[in-house]
Write an enzyme that holds these catalytic residues in place. Sequence first.
Site, PDB file in Angstrom:
ATOM      1  N   ARG A  17       0.806  -1.225   0.000  1.00  0.00           N
ATOM      2  CA  ARG A  17       0.000   0.000   0.000  1.00  0.00           C
ATOM      3  C   ARG A  17       0.842   1.280   0.000  1.00  0.00           C
ATOM      4  NH1 ARG A  17      -3.702  -1.230   4.952  1.00  0.00           N
ATOM      5  NH2 ARG A  17      -2.140  -2.866   5.258  1.00  0.00           N
ATOM      6  N   LYS A  24       8.837  -0.842   2.294  1.00  0.00           N
ATOM      7  CA  LYS A  24       8.274   0.077   3.288  1.00  0.00           C
ATOM      8  C   LYS A  24       9.258   0.408   4.413  1.00  0.00           C
ATOM      9  CE  LYS A  24       5.003  -1.773   5.983  1.00  0.00           C
ATOM     10  NZ  LYS A  24       3.625  -2.183   6.291  1.00  0.00           N
ATOM     11  N   GLY A  82       3.003 -15.562   6.373  1.00  0.00           N
ATOM     12  CA  GLY A  82       2.418 -15.167   7.647  1.00  0.00           C
ATOM     13  C   GLY A  82       3.460 -14.891   8.726  1.00  0.00           C
ATOM     14  N   TYR A 105       8.199  -5.711  14.691  1.00  0.00           N
ATOM     15  CA  TYR A 105       7.974  -5.469  13.263  1.00  0.00           C
ATOM     16  C   TYR A 105       8.889  -4.326  12.809  1.00  0.00           C
ATOM     17  CZ  TYR A 105       3.428  -7.878  13.752  1.00  0.00           C
ATOM     18  OH  TYR A 105       2.433  -8.774  13.990  1.00  0.00           O
ATOM     19  N   TYR A 370      31.789  33.431  -4.284  1.00  0.00           N
ATOM     20  CA  TYR A 370      32.014  31.993  -4.266  1.00  0.00           C
ATOM     21  C   TYR A 370      33.415  31.734  -3.744  1.00  0.00           C
ATOM     22  CZ  TYR A 370      33.077  27.239  -5.527  1.00  0.00           C
ATOM     23  OH  TYR A 370      33.468  25.933  -5.451  1.00  0.00           O
ATOM     24  N   ALA A 384      32.818  42.328  -1.750  1.00  0.00           N
ATOM     25  CA  ALA A 384      31.592  41.914  -2.433  1.00  0.00           C
ATOM     26  C   ALA A 384      31.899  41.413  -3.837  1.00  0.00           C
ATOM     27  CB  ALA A 384      30.622  43.086  -2.506  1.00  0.00           C
TER      28      ALA A 384
HETATM   29  C1  UD1 Z   1      -0.453  -8.623  12.770  1.00  0.00           C
HETATM   30  C2  UD1 Z   1      -1.102  -9.472  13.867  1.00  0.00           C
HETATM   31  C3  UD1 Z   1      -2.237  -8.678  14.502  1.00  0.00           C
HETATM   32  C4  UD1 Z   1      -1.723  -7.373  15.031  1.00  0.00           C
HETATM   33  C5  UD1 Z   1      -1.023  -6.594  13.938  1.00  0.00           C
HETATM   34  C6  UD1 Z   1      -0.371  -5.370  14.495  1.00  0.00           C
HETATM   35  C7  UD1 Z   1      -0.861 -11.746  13.104  1.00  0.00           C
HETATM   36  C8  UD1 Z   1      -1.524 -12.921  12.510  1.00  0.00           C
HETATM   37  N1  UD1 Z   1      -1.598 -10.667  13.277  1.00  0.00           N
HETATM   38  O1  UD1 Z   1      -1.422  -8.434  11.766  1.00  0.00           O
HETATM   39  O2  UD1 Z   1      -2.843  -9.426  15.547  1.00  0.00           O
HETATM   40  O3  UD1 Z   1      -2.778  -6.604  15.583  1.00  0.00           O
HETATM   41  O4  UD1 Z   1       0.004  -7.390  13.337  1.00  0.00           O
HETATM   42  O5  UD1 Z   1       0.164  -4.626  13.437  1.00  0.00           O
HETATM   43  O6  UD1 Z   1       0.299 -11.826  13.439  1.00  0.00           O
HETATM   44  N2  UD1 Z   1       5.709 -10.183   7.878  1.00  0.00           N
HETATM   45  C9  UD1 Z   1       6.767 -10.952   7.454  1.00  0.00           C
HETATM   46  N3  UD1 Z   1       6.528 -12.130   6.850  1.00  0.00           N
HETATM   47  C10 UD1 Z   1       5.268 -12.601   6.667  1.00  0.00           C
HETATM   48  C11 UD1 Z   1       4.188 -11.815   7.109  1.00  0.00           C
HETATM   49  C12 UD1 Z   1       4.438 -10.603   7.723  1.00  0.00           C
HETATM   50  O7  UD1 Z   1       7.930 -10.557   7.603  1.00  0.00           O
HETATM   51  O8  UD1 Z   1       5.131 -13.679   6.118  1.00  0.00           O
HETATM   52  C13 UD1 Z   1       5.984  -8.880   8.505  1.00  0.00           C
HETATM   53  C14 UD1 Z   1       5.445  -7.749   7.668  1.00  0.00           C
HETATM   54  O9  UD1 Z   1       6.445  -7.232   6.824  1.00  0.00           O
HETATM   55  C15 UD1 Z   1       5.018  -6.737   8.718  1.00  0.00           C
HETATM   56  C16 UD1 Z   1       4.701  -7.566   9.947  1.00  0.00           C
HETATM   57  O10 UD1 Z   1       5.291  -8.828   9.732  1.00  0.00           O
HETATM   58  O11 UD1 Z   1       6.049  -5.855   9.092  1.00  0.00           O
HETATM   59  C17 UD1 Z   1       3.231  -7.686  10.213  1.00  0.00           C
HETATM   60  O12 UD1 Z   1       2.624  -8.355   9.145  1.00  0.00           O
HETATM   61  P1  UD1 Z   1       1.165  -8.033   8.670  1.00  0.00           P
HETATM   62  O13 UD1 Z   1       0.808  -8.955   7.613  1.00  0.00           O
HETATM   63  O14 UD1 Z   1       1.046  -6.579   8.436  1.00  0.00           O
HETATM   64  O15 UD1 Z   1       0.328  -8.410   9.980  1.00  0.00           O
HETATM   65  P2  UD1 Z   1      -1.109  -7.901  10.260  1.00  0.00           P
HETATM   66  O16 UD1 Z   1      -2.042  -8.593   9.355  1.00  0.00           O
HETATM   67  O17 UD1 Z   1      -1.117  -6.434  10.281  1.00  0.00           O
END
Ligand code: UD1
Length: 474
Positions: A17, A24, A82, A105, A370, A384
């Site tokens: 996004r 990011k 995930g 994060y 300069y 000057a």
């Molecule tokens: C996650 C939490 C949620 C919490 C939120 C806070 C889970 C399942 N959910 O949701 O409860 O409220 O964060 O912001 O954990 N990332 C990886 N590899 C991956 C997936 C994600 O490195 O495979 C990193 C992303 O770059 C990001 C962070 O983990 O910096 C969070 O991932 P994101 O997918 O944004 O989690 P949320 O769905 O926001």
Amino acid sequence: MSTARSVVVLAAGMGTRMKSAHPKMLHPMLGRTLLGHVLFAADALAADDTLVVVGQAADQVTAHLDQIAPDARTVLQAEQRGTGHAVRTAMDAAPELSGTVVVLYGDTPLLRGETLEGLMSAHEASGAAATVLTAEVPDPTGLGRILRDHSGRVVGVVEQRDATPEQLAIKEINSGIYVFDAGLLRQMLSKLSTDNDQGEEYLTDVLGFLVEAGHPVHSFAADDALDTLGCNDRAQLAELRQIMQGRINTALMRSGVTMDDPATTWIDATVTVEPDVTIRPGVQLLGTTSVSTGAEVGPDSTLKDTVVGARAKVVRAHTDSATIGTAAQIGPFAYLRPGAAIGDTAKVGTYVEVKNSTLAEGSKVPHLSYVGDASIGAGANIGAGTIVANYDGVAKHHTEVGEAVFVGSNSVLVAPVTINDGSYVAAGSAINGEVPSNSLGVARGRQRNIEGWVERRRPGTKTAEAAERARQSE
Ligand code: UD1
Ligand code: CA
């Protein structure tokens, strides 16, 4: 039991996004990248190991880490399956990790070291298997909600998209930041499935598994919910930047810095400003800039990697990698480029550009000049419109101007050239040879006056009329 501490930073996502060619985490915010701020906060934990999970644009993220955190280890998560999968990938890559593991994060730039210290202390004091950093927020949309039993104990986290309407009403959110017992974390990660709305391995499920297995999970509420805010798009980037600006400016004002207009004052987290500095409206202090006590900066100035001495005055200036001495004066409308070293009480005035040059104590370059690749002696006065011609089209050359030299206006000093201590240069000179001490260097055409020229060659003009009046009044 191992007392080792490790930090795992999740930074494998691109942040779609943001609509950016750059990941990011690498977007800048007041002196560091988003990831840089997170790692800076993590420093407070004095971890034995720091692992950063990279994936999208892994090369860019790794190159950045080499610069800002060479001790951090990167772990590649080739596919983003995930948050649970990300942590599992890190733990698999580091089988020796034991003790406690802190999960962060890479996109929460407002996270502060003191918040992590509070979380860690609470975790260590309670002996819980995991402690989750939570916050109460007015609008929890999109975030995981903390689930508690009748006695208030944490039993798990439910994601927005997997939640019931009652669960959606919960305002206590999961920040995504946790401390885990390493052994139990490993054990529960092996049980993760992708049985949820997104088909991802949720790290949050680990909390539920721990509770089911009878291991206590605790929560620690952030003092300031802002610490937990993530950044997903450019509008949020700007919001978070503004919050950080407020925090930085408030802390500086409390420490004794005067700011006429904090809203237009942008100071990087990496900058030092001493008490009794005054900052006028429209100022940016960037990078490694430091400003000593009694100095006044602004209005409308940008100082990058610049050292400002005590009681110096910098007005409407743009500076980069420069040093400004005690009680020196810069501007209005001055440009100091890398290697400009302005001595104590020296002056760089209006429409003056200085590059890779030293101005010794009390020297002055007040207007329209300069100065490049030059040394200007103590107490010298550069008239000057003086230009140092440092570049012959092939190479740059050095110019030496001695102590208390007086260079007349509109002179060109053609480098390499030396103007020795205690000498003068006549206005309008093009100096390309040494001027000895105690001499006047003159290098310009001699003046001659052609009498009667105006009335002969410009008859009938107002100049000729004025000339005639002057002749009659003689
Ligand atoms: C996650 C939490 C949620 C919490 C939120 C806070 C889970 C399942 N959910 O949701 O409860 O409220 O964060 O912001 O954990 N990332 C990886 N590899 C991956 C997936 C994600 O490195 O495979 C990193 C992303 O770059 C990001 C962070 O983990 O910096 C969070 O991932 P994101 O997918 O944004 O989690 P949320 O769905 O926001
Ligand atoms: Ca997120």
